[in-house]
Design a protein around this motif. Sequence first.
Motif, mmCIF file in Angstrom:
data_model
loop_
_atom_site.group_PDB
_atom_site.id
_atom_site.type_symbol
_atom_site.label_atom_id
_atom_site.label_comp_id
_atom_site.label_asym_id
_atom_site.label_seq_id
_atom_site.Cartn_x
_atom_site.Cartn_y
_atom_site.Cartn_z
ATOM 1 N N ILE A 60 23.098 36.461 9.687
ATOM 2 C CA ILE A 60 23.696 36.296 10.973
ATOM 3 C C ILE A 60 25.242 36.694 10.791
ATOM 4 O O ILE A 60 25.779 36.301 9.647
ATOM 5 N N SER A 61 25.778 37.303 11.674
ATOM 6 C CA SER A 61 27.141 37.734 11.800
ATOM 7 C C SER A 61 27.417 37.369 13.055
ATOM 8 O O SER A 61 26.810 37.988 14.174
ATOM 9 N N SER A 62 28.417 36.558 13.332
ATOM 10 C CA SER A 62 28.911 36.206 14.618
ATOM 11 C C SER A 62 30.587 36.083 14.584
ATOM 12 O O SER A 62 31.130 35.835 13.633
ATOM 13 N N ASN A 63 31.037 36.217 15.824
ATOM 14 C CA ASN A 63 32.408 36.056 16.026
ATOM 15 C C ASN A 63 32.825 34.708 16.224
ATOM 16 O O ASN A 63 33.963 34.311 16.409
ATOM 17 N N ALA A 64 31.793 33.786 16.448
ATOM 18 C CA ALA A 64 32.240 32.247 16.821
ATOM 19 C C ALA A 64 30.844 31.724 16.430
ATOM 20 O O ALA A 64 29.754 32.199 16.342
ATOM 21 N N PRO A 65 31.097 30.126 15.949
ATOM 22 C CA PRO A 65 29.941 29.446 15.299
ATOM 23 C C PRO A 65 28.608 29.511 16.512
ATOM 24 O O PRO A 65 28.883 29.135 17.507
ATOM 25 N N ALA A 83 26.426 25.881 13.153
ATOM 26 C CA ALA A 83 27.601 26.589 13.147
ATOM 27 C C ALA A 83 27.625 27.538 12.113
ATOM 28 O O ALA A 83 28.805 27.586 11.411
ATOM 29 N N VAL A 84 27.086 28.528 12.199
ATOM 30 C CA VAL A 84 26.879 29.750 11.377
ATOM 31 C C VAL A 84 27.549 30.932 12.046
ATOM 32 O O VAL A 84 27.464 31.078 12.990
ATOM 33 N N LYS A 111 31.378 31.046 23.902
ATOM 34 C CA LYS A 111 30.773 32.306 23.843
ATOM 35 C C LYS A 111 30.621 33.065 22.583
ATOM 36 O O LYS A 111 31.793 32.761 21.875
ATOM 37 N N ALA A 112 29.747 33.780 22.358
ATOM 38 C CA ALA A 112 29.671 34.440 21.016
ATOM 39 C C ALA A 112 29.033 35.793 21.114
ATOM 40 O O ALA A 112 28.039 35.921 21.896
ATOM 41 N N THR A 113 29.450 36.742 20.188
ATOM 42 C CA THR A 113 28.709 37.918 20.127
ATOM 43 C C THR A 113 28.022 37.831 18.502
ATOM 44 O O THR A 113 28.755 37.760 17.646
ATOM 45 N N VAL A 114 26.707 38.108 18.716
ATOM 46 C CA VAL A 114 26.103 37.765 17.296
ATOM 47 C C VAL A 114 25.154 39.030 17.140
ATOM 48 O O VAL A 114 24.529 39.897 17.955
ATOM 49 N N SER A 115 25.069 39.324 15.612
ATOM 50 C CA SER A 115 24.154 40.318 15.112
ATOM 51 C C SER A 115 23.119 39.694 14.189
ATOM 52 O O SER A 115 23.615 38.745 13.556
ATOM 53 N N ILE A 116 21.949 39.959 14.262
ATOM 54 C CA ILE A 116 20.960 39.102 13.637
ATOM 55 C C ILE A 116 19.957 40.373 12.720
ATOM 56 O O ILE A 116 19.568 41.329 13.491
ATOM 57 N N ASP A 117 19.712 39.997 11.666
ATOM 58 C CA ASP A 117 19.084 40.883 10.783
ATOM 59 C C ASP A 117 17.810 40.210 10.001
ATOM 60 O O ASP A 117 18.322 39.143 9.352
#
Length: 123
Positions: A60-65, A83-84, A111-117
């Motif tokens: 997980i990579s996010s600009n907010a939890p 809170a990742v 609000k968050a922008t998330v990338s998931i792999d």
Amino acid sequence: MPINSRDILYMMAVFGEREQVFKTEGLVLGEFDPSVDGFYKNVQTFSFKVKKRKAIWINISSNAPVDVAVANERGASISYKQAVKEGDIGPIPTDDNKEMGIIVGVYKGDKATVSIDIWMERP
């Protein structure tokens, strides 16, 4: 020295022993959407195919939890992290499941922008 999950991830990447099962980049949570209850899309769910008796890992990579839950075919939560912002979750056993799901969410007003792999070990 014991081997930890990050060492396993590194070894899998080096030897090409992983199979991607889901990937999304730039997913925006918490945006205004009048078509949903509460008018904000705070929670997103995704399903993905897995192989029985293997393990999955999630990056997980996010600009907010964000909160992240993994569910089995019956909808029961088998893993949960709160809170990742950046990190790996796993290994998570697939047991007898052929399909699993991931639920990602933010609190109301956030609000968050998330990338998931998501990947699993190769057979």
